[in-house]
Design an enzyme around this catalytic site. Structure first.
Site, PDB file in Angstrom:
ATOM      1  N   SER A 136      -5.171  -0.722  -2.999  1.00  0.00           N
ATOM      2  CA  SER A 136      -4.339  -0.444  -1.830  1.00  0.00           C
ATOM      3  C   SER A 136      -3.769   0.958  -1.963  1.00  0.00           C
ATOM      4  O   SER A 136      -3.549   1.459  -3.073  1.00  0.00           O
ATOM      5  CB  SER A 136      -3.190  -1.456  -1.731  1.00  0.00           C
ATOM      6  OG  SER A 136      -2.217  -1.032  -0.787  1.00  0.00           O
ATOM      7  N   TYR A 149       3.541  -6.033  -5.424  1.00  0.00           N
ATOM      8  CA  TYR A 149       2.225  -5.828  -4.830  1.00  0.00           C
ATOM      9  C   TYR A 149       1.618  -4.499  -5.286  1.00  0.00           C
ATOM     10  O   TYR A 149       0.451  -4.450  -5.709  1.00  0.00           O
ATOM     11  CB  TYR A 149       2.344  -5.857  -3.309  1.00  0.00           C
ATOM     12  CG  TYR A 149       1.054  -5.592  -2.574  1.00  0.00           C
ATOM     13  CD1 TYR A 149       0.096  -6.586  -2.435  1.00  0.00           C
ATOM     14  CD2 TYR A 149       0.800  -4.344  -2.004  1.00  0.00           C
ATOM     15  CE1 TYR A 149      -1.080  -6.352  -1.750  1.00  0.00           C
ATOM     16  CE2 TYR A 149      -0.378  -4.098  -1.324  1.00  0.00           C
ATOM     17  CZ  TYR A 149      -1.319  -5.106  -1.197  1.00  0.00           C
ATOM     18  OH  TYR A 149      -2.493  -4.861  -0.523  1.00  0.00           O
TER      19      TYR A 149
END
Length: 240
Positions: A136, A149
Site C-alpha cells: 500500500s 495497517y
C-alpha cells in the site's frame, strides 16, 4: 477449507493463484488475469468467481499449503502468485489493542508469508515463477490513524524485496504493487479517503480504479527478468 468448481484438467492454461479473490481488488485482479488467458485459483473465506475457487483462511499456514496442492492437482503448476488478501481499518493508536494488532498482522503480512511459503518451493523446483505482493502507498508514506495497517504493508515491501534477492537466481521474480486509496468497498462511504478535500488534493482528483491496479499487476507478471524487487504505486499522484 473447502474447494468448489473443480475444472476440467485437460484445458491447459497458465495458472495463477490470487489470494483475497472474492471481492474488491482481489476480484478485479483475478478477473483481469482470466481475461488475459490465465486459469485463476482464488483463495478467500468466501467463494470467488475464478476458474477454481478455494475457501481457505490465509492465516492458517497448513490449510494454505493443502489448498496449494489442490490447485496444482486440479489446474496444474502455479506460474504466478498474487497476494491480495488483507484487511483495513482506521483506528487511533490509543485504541489499538493487542488483539487488533494480532489480527492485522496475521492477515496482511502473515497471509502473504503463508502463501509465498507454500508456493515458492514449487516454483524453485521448476526454475520459474512470478510473485506480486500487494502492499500500500501507506506502507511507504504512513498515515495518521493507520499505524497498524501501514506497519503490515511496509513489512510486505521489505519481505518482498528480500525474497526477490533470494529467489532471482532460481528463476522466480518477485515484485510489489503499492496502491493508493482505491475505489473499493474496503473504503467506507464516510472514509476520509473519499472526502472531497482529499480527492481534490490528488493530481487526477479521484481514487485509483481497481482495473488500474490490476494493470500494474499484469505488467509485473509479464515483465520477466526486467523487473526484480520493484515497487509500482498506482496512486492517482498522491505520492510523486
Amino acid at each position: 477449507m473447502t474447494s468448489t468448481d473443480h475444472p476440467d484438467p485437460v484445458a491447459k492454461r497458465p495458472v495463477a493463484l490470487v489470494t483475497g479473490a472474492a471481492r474488491g481488488l482481489g476480484a478485479a485482479i483475478a478477473g483481469a488475469l482470466e481475461d488475459a488467458g490465465w486459469a485463476v485459483a482464488g483463495f478467500d473465506l468466501a467463494p470467488s468467481a475464478t476458474t477454481l475457487s478455494v475457501q481457505v483462511d490465509v492465516t492458517d499456514a497448513s490449510a494454505v499449503e493443502k489448498s496449494v496442492r489442490i490447485v496444482e492437482s486440479d489446474l496444474g503448476p502455479i506460474g504466478a502468485l498474487v497476494t491480495v488478501a488483507g484487511i483495513y481499518e482506521e483506528l487511533p493508536i490509543d485504541d489499538m489493542t493487542d488483539s487488533v494488532w494480532d489480527r492485522m498482522l496475521a492477515v496482511n503480512i502473515g497471509g502473504t508469508i503463508n502463501a509465498c511459503s507454500a508456493v515458492v518451493p514449487l516454483m524453485v523446483a521448476r526454475g520459474s515463477g512470478a510473485i506480486v505482493t500487494i502492499s500500500s502507498d501507506l506502507g511507504v508514506g504512513g498515515s495518521q490513524g493507520d499505524a497498524h495497517y501501514a506497519a503490515t504493508k511496509g513489512a510486505i515491501v521489505g519481505f518482498s524485496r528480500s525474497l526477490a534477492r533470494e529467489l532471482v537466481s532460481d528463476g522466480v521474480f518477485v515484485n510489489s504493487v503499492a496502491p493508493g486509496a482505491a475505489d473499493t468497498a474496503m473504503l467506507a462511504a464516510d472514509s476520509p479517503w473519499r472526502a472531497e478535500s482529499f480527492l481534490q488534493s490528488l493530481p487526477v482528483a479521484r481514487l485509483v480504479r481497481p482495473d488500474e491496479i490490476a494493470g500494474a499487476v499484469l505488467f509485473l507478471l509479464e515483465a520477466g527478468d526486467t523487473m526484480v524487487g520493484q515497487l509500482l504505486s498506482p496512486n492517482s499522484g498522491a505520492t510523486i
